[in-house]
Design a protein around this motif. Structure first.
Motif, mmCIF file in Angstrom:
data_model
loop_
_atom_site.group_PDB
_atom_site.id
_atom_site.type_symbol
_atom_site.label_atom_id
_atom_site.label_comp_id
_atom_site.label_asym_id
_atom_site.label_seq_id
_atom_site.Cartn_x
_atom_site.Cartn_y
_atom_site.Cartn_z
ATOM 1 N N LEU A 1 -6.860 -71.021 47.772
ATOM 2 C CA LEU A 1 -6.796 -69.885 46.849
ATOM 3 C C LEU A 1 -5.522 -69.904 46.008
ATOM 4 O O LEU A 1 -5.177 -68.899 45.378
ATOM 5 C CB LEU A 1 -6.874 -68.556 47.624
ATOM 6 N N SER A 2 -4.827 -71.019 45.978
ATOM 7 C CA SER A 2 -3.563 -71.073 45.245
ATOM 8 C C SER A 2 -3.798 -71.038 43.741
ATOM 9 O O SER A 2 -4.900 -71.307 43.251
ATOM 10 C CB SER A 2 -2.800 -72.347 45.619
ATOM 11 N N GLY A 3 -2.757 -70.707 42.994
ATOM 12 C CA GLY A 3 -2.807 -70.720 41.538
ATOM 13 C C GLY A 3 -3.275 -69.429 40.906
ATOM 14 O O GLY A 3 -3.474 -69.373 39.688
ATOM 15 N N ASP A 4 -3.472 -68.371 41.702
ATOM 16 C CA ASP A 4 -3.905 -67.066 41.185
ATOM 17 C C ASP A 4 -5.116 -67.197 40.260
ATOM 18 O O ASP A 4 -5.092 -66.792 39.096
ATOM 19 C CB ASP A 4 -2.755 -66.382 40.449
ATOM 20 N N PRO A 5 -6.233 -67.770 40.770
ATOM 21 C CA PRO A 5 -7.397 -67.987 39.899
ATOM 22 C C PRO A 5 -8.114 -66.675 39.589
ATOM 23 O O PRO A 5 -7.954 -65.669 40.286
ATOM 24 C CB PRO A 5 -8.291 -68.889 40.754
ATOM 25 N N GLU A 6 -8.927 -66.695 38.522
ATOM 26 C CA GLU A 6 -9.835 -65.593 38.280
ATOM 27 C C GLU A 6 -10.887 -65.567 39.393
ATOM 28 O O GLU A 6 -11.188 -66.585 40.012
ATOM 29 C CB GLU A 6 -10.524 -65.755 36.924
ATOM 30 N N PHE A 7 -11.479 -64.398 39.616
ATOM 31 C CA PHE A 7 -12.454 -64.310 40.699
ATOM 32 C C PHE A 7 -13.647 -65.242 40.450
ATOM 33 O O PHE A 7 -14.155 -65.862 41.380
ATOM 34 C CB PHE A 7 -12.945 -62.869 40.876
ATOM 35 N N GLY A 8 -14.096 -65.364 39.212
ATOM 36 C CA GLY A 8 -15.208 -66.262 38.908
ATOM 37 C C GLY A 8 -14.883 -67.696 39.284
ATOM 38 O O GLY A 8 -15.749 -68.431 39.793
ATOM 39 N N ALA A 9 -13.633 -68.110 39.038
ATOM 40 C CA ALA A 9 -13.231 -69.465 39.432
ATOM 41 C C ALA A 9 -13.215 -69.611 40.950
ATOM 42 O O ALA A 9 -13.562 -70.676 41.496
ATOM 43 C CB ALA A 9 -11.847 -69.783 38.858
ATOM 44 N N LEU A 10 -12.847 -68.541 41.647
ATOM 45 C CA LEU A 10 -12.874 -68.584 43.112
ATOM 46 C C LEU A 10 -14.320 -68.738 43.612
ATOM 47 O O LEU A 10 -14.577 -69.462 44.574
ATOM 48 C CB LEU A 10 -12.244 -67.313 43.690
#
Length: 959
Positions: A329-338
């Protein structure tokens, strides 16, 4: 993080799908089930896990599977009993016992029961408490965990039917099959028509196929080893002060209703990312856990299934596996990217879903476990659909939730996909306190609602966050000033500053949350409040403070502690020898059990070896939690001290030699109805008792004057050792369905019997079926004998041949008929046999058909019976005055019309008693038995008359 990477790309997804299709097409066709030997077979991997949990000491109700339905309408309980009987006959797994041969468990199919009766009790209030109590009753895997049934009566046409299974025999997919088959079988029973169900596949065949395909697991094991390399169990902010009355797994659930538009929005989000609703919910669980703990490298478990192909259709059994989903979950992704990352990780995991998670844990070793032995997967997630209900024709059905109050995992996320959507969080109260659990639940629900509106939100902007940190509530301590100051810090849950043993002063701390001050910051905090000579040279952060069983600090397990001499003595030597024998190499005093190659089964074996050799309580969980020879030896030392303290308080010698105490009586079957009354009678007479019991049942009979010795009728060495320690024997145990076990057990006991009297509780079945109506004591048996009756007779003959030889005392065979008494095991008489047949008919208001006098040439029909307390008196009297032969224990005889009328009166039933020209097999009894030898002991006492004992049994059964 593992070396595998997970870029969110359509290309990667297509490649994963291509691999999955290739693997599926490359699999050979499922072979037709081979002709399986009907004897014992191996357990499947999933069954083995359940068996290990039971042996480790995690049995109880944790793996009970309650299946309850509220049924409104004219419920036919007899038809339901017939349907259940046929169901259990059809599916071998529902009548399977689990034994152990050497170090390996096995499964063995038991004979199908002739009848399955559904007991009925009146509901008190909404009845949930009664349902939960019934569901929490433990199963005995060694005896064969038959499903249990109970009907809770709310009104004449309003019932809740509860079926309780053990998870070793069933899973969620199986419940659908069970419900569908019961509906068809019930309809056939009501209509009196044959049922067209075809023969189902049998679970033991699946277990055989699984073992035959074990060689195909190597690739999957290699994958999971790479994929999970470096992953560690998640640290949750455990309560600093768990309530004293909490056990290891009490559960709490927080649910938060969601807006009606949330689920459609989440489904639409999934479509845009080529993902299912489950994948989106799993991503939300990862995001909520990330916000709560601050961790980027997380593992969440989800359930995988082995149900694939025609051979698995309509299969009842345990076909699930845990899939550990690891996501970065690193890099503070957008939820869609998660969602993309989770989708790719889930697709990859599905390719290797057939690899048992237990094997993965064994391959990973100590790295996959926390300091307390907890394995890698502590958190799970799921989408909850419509619960299964028992939908019987002609009745309105509503599923009923039966809370067991226990948590299988530390934390579970759920999204309800029925009715109004709901976000749920269940947690073990030993893992989280209620404030933290409620905050996490609110954060999860808020997160679901937020991403439904805006899936482009980055993780850092989502609702949720770390738990609020409580003010320090640790009472003052007389410890080192640095320890006092550390404990007063609001972010520190525990601290210790042990006295230095020739080295520098060191401090140790456990933080309340996953974030918090660093060791340098804590030392600065100490330096600001203490004089220089009181400041430790270093502060070390720990996940948990190592403590002994009584809660005191265990300095030997602190990192950086000065070398401590290896423990010595009988118990320490036994621990080292057990480690060496089971792990293949001699351990150092502080070597870790898992690093040495240990796993769950070896923990069970090591505990059994030490428990048997040292006669001290120890479970597999103890081994997994203490882990080193030094710590396990210290635990055993503590338990020996506790036993000595208890012995001093009660006046009972702690150091035991061949005998426990002079005059000790060995009692088998103490957890059964007859044995329980024997134990009470012996206690009333002040006789010391050695009671044989399996470990999981020992708590039922432990008490003052009773020493519990581990074993059962299949443990012949244990039986021999127990007989050798006793001055008298009362053998009241019986398998009922396995005559060969009963005879082998008696042979082992008689072989070790070398002094004192021996009393065997036999059965009037040993007389067979006499031609005359009256049977004198010691009459010769007449054919035919049932297998049960023949086994009783064989056991009697073994005993009588040995009596009076080689220093042995006198032998007494006490033959008993139906035993009645107010005890849970004796109330089973209300479910089975003649009593059960008449009781259930009276309870349901159905006709009670009794044989007319003269039918089949016999004038009298009925049965002898004995009150359990009277039987216990008679058996105990035989210790002082052996009968040197056979004696009958009979409190009286009751005819079927008399018994039927009494049950009608007690139940307030309007059943019609009808005399017919046929004899139901359960009512085919017609003999009077003499009982002159034990007449004095059998004299009726207040409360032992026919009316009182039936009233106690039926009243206690919940009328």
């Amino acid at each position: 993080m593992a070396t595998d990477t997970h870029p969110s790309s359509a290309a990667l997804q297509e490649e994963l799908l291509r691999r999955a299709r290739a693997r599926r097409s490359a699999r050979p066709a499922e072979p037709a089930p081979a002709a399986r030997d009907q004897g014992p077979t191996q357990l499947s991997h999933a069954q083995r896990r359940m068996w290990l949990m039971d042996r480790l000491g995690q049995g109880g109700s944790l793996y009970s599977v309650p299946f309850a339905t509220r049924l409104r309408g004219p419920l036919d309980l007899a038809a339901l009993g017939t349907a259940l009987t046929t169901l259990v006959q059809r599916h071998e797994i529902l009548r399977t016992r689990y034994g152990q041969h050497g170090d390996e468990p096995f499964q063995e199919t038991l004979p199908a029961p002739d009848a399955f009766v559904v007991p009925v009790v009146d509901a008190v209030g909404d009845g949930v408490a009664a349902l939960a109590e019934e569901a929490r009753r433990p199963f005995d895997l060694a005896a064969g965990p038959l499903p249990r049934a109970l009907a809770l009566r709310h009104g004449p046409q309003d019932h809740t039917v509860l079926l309780t299974f053990h998870h070793i025999s069933i899973d969620g997919g199986s419940l659908e099959t069970v419900a569908a088959e019961l509906a068809e079988l019930y309809a056939a029973a009501v209509g009196g028509t044959p049922c067209g169900l075809t023969r189902p596949p049998q679970y033991a065949d699946f277990a055989v196929r699984e073992h035959a395909a074990a060689g195909r697991l190597d690739e999957g094991l290699a994958h999971w080893t790479r994929r999970l390399s470096g992953a560690v169990p998640l640290r949750l902010p455990r309560p600093a002060r768990p309530a004293a009355d909490l056990t290891a797994r009490p559960a709490a659930v927080h649910s938060t209703p969601l807006d009606e538009q949330v689920l459609p929005a989440l489904r639409e989000l999934g479509l845009r990312h080529r993902a299912t609703l489950f994948t989106v919910a799993l991503a939300a669980a990862f995001a909520a856990l990330h916000r709560f703990t601050g961790e980027d490298d997380l593992v969440i478990g989800c359930a995988g299934t082995h149900r694939e192909g025609a051979a698995m259709r309509d299969l009842v059994g345990l076909c699930v596996n845990t899939l550990p989903i690891r996501v970065d979950l690193s890099g503070d992704p957008e939820f869609g990217a998660l969602v993309d990352r989770v989708r790719d990780a889930l697709l990859e995991a599905q390719q290797y879903r057939d690899v048992p998670f237990d094997l993965v844990l064994e391959r990973l070793g100590a790295a996959a476990r926390d300091a307390d032995g907890t394995p890698l997967v502590r958190v799970t997630a799921d989408v909850l659909g419509e619960p299964t209900a028992l939908r019987l024709p002609g009745l309105a059905a509503e599923p009923v939730d039966v809370p067991l109050g226990e948590a299988k995992f530390d934390l579970s996320f759920g999204l309800s996909d029925t009715g109004r959507p709901t976000g749920l969080v269940q947690y073990g109260r030993a893992a989280l306190d209620d404030a933290a659990g409620e905050r996490l639940a609110d954060g999860f629900a808020g997160l679901l609602a937020a991403v439904a509106v805006d899936p482009e939100l980055r993780l850092s902007r989502l609702p949720g966050g770390p738990p609020a940190l409580p003010a320090a509530d640790i009472p003052p301590t007389d410890g080192h000033p640095a320890e006092v100051l550390l404990r007063a810090h609001p972010l520190v849950a525990d601290a210790a500053v042990p006295a230095p043993a020739g080295g520098p002063l060191l401090a140790y701390a456990v933080l309340r949350g996953t974030g918090g001050p660093s060791p340098v910051e804590l030392r600065s905090h100490l330096r600001a409040g203490l004089s220089r000579e009181l400041v430790p040279a270093a502060v070390t952060l720990l996940d948990a403070m190592p403590r002994t069983a009584d809660g005191t600090l265990d300095p030997a397990r602190l990192p950086g502690a000065p070398a401590v001499p290896a423990p010595s003595g009988v118990r320490a030597d036994a621990v080292t020898a057990a480690f060496t024998a089971l792990l293949g190499r001699a351990p150092g005093p502080d070597d870790d059990f898992f690093v040495l190659g240990g796993h769950s089964l070896i923990a069970v074996q090591l505990a059994e070896r030490l428990r048997t050799g040292l006669k001290l309580p120890l479970t597999g969980l103890d081994v997994m939690e203490h882990r080193t020879p030094r710590a396990i030896a210290a635990l055993l030392d503590t338990r020996e001290t506790e036993r000595e303290r208890l012995a001093a308080a009660t006046g009972t010698p702690a150091a035991r030699t061949r005998r426990t105490r002079e005059g000790t009586v060995l009692v088998t079957g103490g957890t059964g109805g007859v044995g329980a009354f024997v134990l009470r009678e012996l206690a009333a007479r002040g006789r010391p008792v050695l009671a044989l019991s399996r470990p999981e049942s020992a708590h039922l009979i432990a008490g003052e004057g009773v020493e519990v010795v581990e074993g059962d009728l299949t443990d012949l060495d244990g039986l021999r050792a127990a007989v050798g320690r006793a001055d008298a024997v009362i053998h009241a145990a019986c398998t009922f369905t396995r005559p060969e076990v009963d005879v082998a057990a008696m042979a082992a006991m008689v072989g070790s019997w070398n002094r004192g009297p021996f009393v065997f509780v036999s059965s009037v079945d040993a007389y067979g079926r006499p031609t005359g109506p009256r049977v004198a004591e010691e009459s010769a048996p007449e054919q035919p004998l049932s297998a049960y009756g023949q086994a009783k007779l064989d056991c009697e003959q073994l005993l009588m041949r040995a009596a009076g030889t080689g220093g042995r005392g006198g032998a007494s065979v006490v033959r008993s008929p139906i035993v009645w008494g107010p005890h849970d095991r004796l109330r089973d008489q209300l479910r089975w046999g003649a009593t059960g047949l008449l009781y259930q008919a009276a309870l349901a208001g159905e006709p009670m058909d009794l044989p007319r006098p003269g039918t089949a040439g016999h004038d009298w029909y009925g049965a002898p019976w004995v009150h359990a307390a009277a039987l216990a008196r008679a058996v105990t009297d035989c210790l002082a005055t052996p009968v040197h032969g056979v004696a009958n224990a009979v409190s009286g005889h009751v005819g079927w019309p008399e018994l039927a009328a009494e049950l009608k009166r007690l139940l307030g039933s309007d059943s019609e008693i009808r005399l017919v020209d046929r004899v139901h097999p359960d009512l085919d009894h017609r003999w009077h038995y003499g009982s002159g030898r034990l007449a004095t002991a059998l004299d009726e006492r207040p409360g032992e008359d026919l009316h009182s004992v039936l009233d106690a049994m039926t009243g206690s059964a919940g009328r």
